[in-house]
Design an enzyme around this catalytic site. Sequence first.
Site, mmCIF file in Angstrom:
data_model
loop_
_atom_site.group_PDB
_atom_site.id
_atom_site.type_symbol
_atom_site.label_atom_id
_atom_site.label_comp_id
_atom_site.label_asym_id
_atom_site.label_seq_id
_atom_site.Cartn_x
_atom_site.Cartn_y
_atom_site.Cartn_z
ATOM 1 N N HIS A 90 0.944 -1.301 0.154
ATOM 2 C CA HIS A 90 0.102 -0.057 -0.026
ATOM 3 C C HIS A 90 0.732 1.158 -0.082
ATOM 4 O O HIS A 90 0.355 2.260 0.601
ATOM 5 C CB HIS A 90 -0.997 0.018 1.089
ATOM 6 N N ARG A 91 2.178 1.057 -0.565
ATOM 7 C CA ARG A 91 3.162 2.355 -0.646
ATOM 8 C C ARG A 91 3.529 2.819 0.839
ATOM 9 O O ARG A 91 4.040 3.961 1.001
ATOM 10 C CB ARG A 91 2.308 3.547 -1.266
ATOM 11 N N LEU A 92 3.365 2.015 1.912
ATOM 12 C CA LEU A 92 3.749 2.267 3.175
ATOM 13 C C LEU A 92 5.300 1.795 3.035
ATOM 14 O O LEU A 92 5.396 0.717 4.075
ATOM 15 C CB LEU A 92 2.694 1.631 4.094
#
Length: 212
Positions: free
Chosen positions: A189-191
């Site tokens: 999730h682009r974390l």
Amino acid sequence: MDLTDIRREYTKGGLRRDDLPKEPLVLFNKWLQQAVDANLPDPTAMTIATVNADGQPFQRIVLLKDLDDDGFIFYTNLGSRKAEQLNINNKISLHFPWHILERQVHVTGHVEQLSTLEVMKYFSSRPKESQIAAWASKQSSRLSARQALEGKFFELKQKFSAGEVPLPSFWGGYRVKFDTIEFWQGGKHRLHDRFIYLRNDDNQWDIERLAP
């Protein structure tokens, strides 16, 4: 071609504070070995960024040729654009893009020119054709045609066919004395996970987590 929909999820796993050693080169060497073991193409390839007298940044890819506690080492023509820019401003940035492993490493610091003995030791270890190519190419200068470069190479190949290739006076190397090393690991999730090592006034390392 629509570029906006080109994306993928990063699923290789994260990087946690407890995973980090006190010394950044311990982790760097581990990641580099894993890149080699994963059979990544050119695992030692790094983008180096320099700045000219007008503040214009330039980037190019070179190969990391050695690494120790004193810094990252690469070699080049001392008449090249990168060398000319480093003579004006010795600050430099390195970037290792290990995409398949969903990892990046970013290094900042300054360069020191290697001694003739260090350069000679590496130059003599290169394949003879690579040694001759160093003589043939006036790096970053303009060429009228590729044939001019190839013609010079074959002329020098004949000249040096019977003996050793001497070290060119215009060929050398640099040691990058690093002040920061940032490790980036892709996350869902682009974390993403980002940690930066910063050298402090006591010549020790502070570690900070950065937002992705």
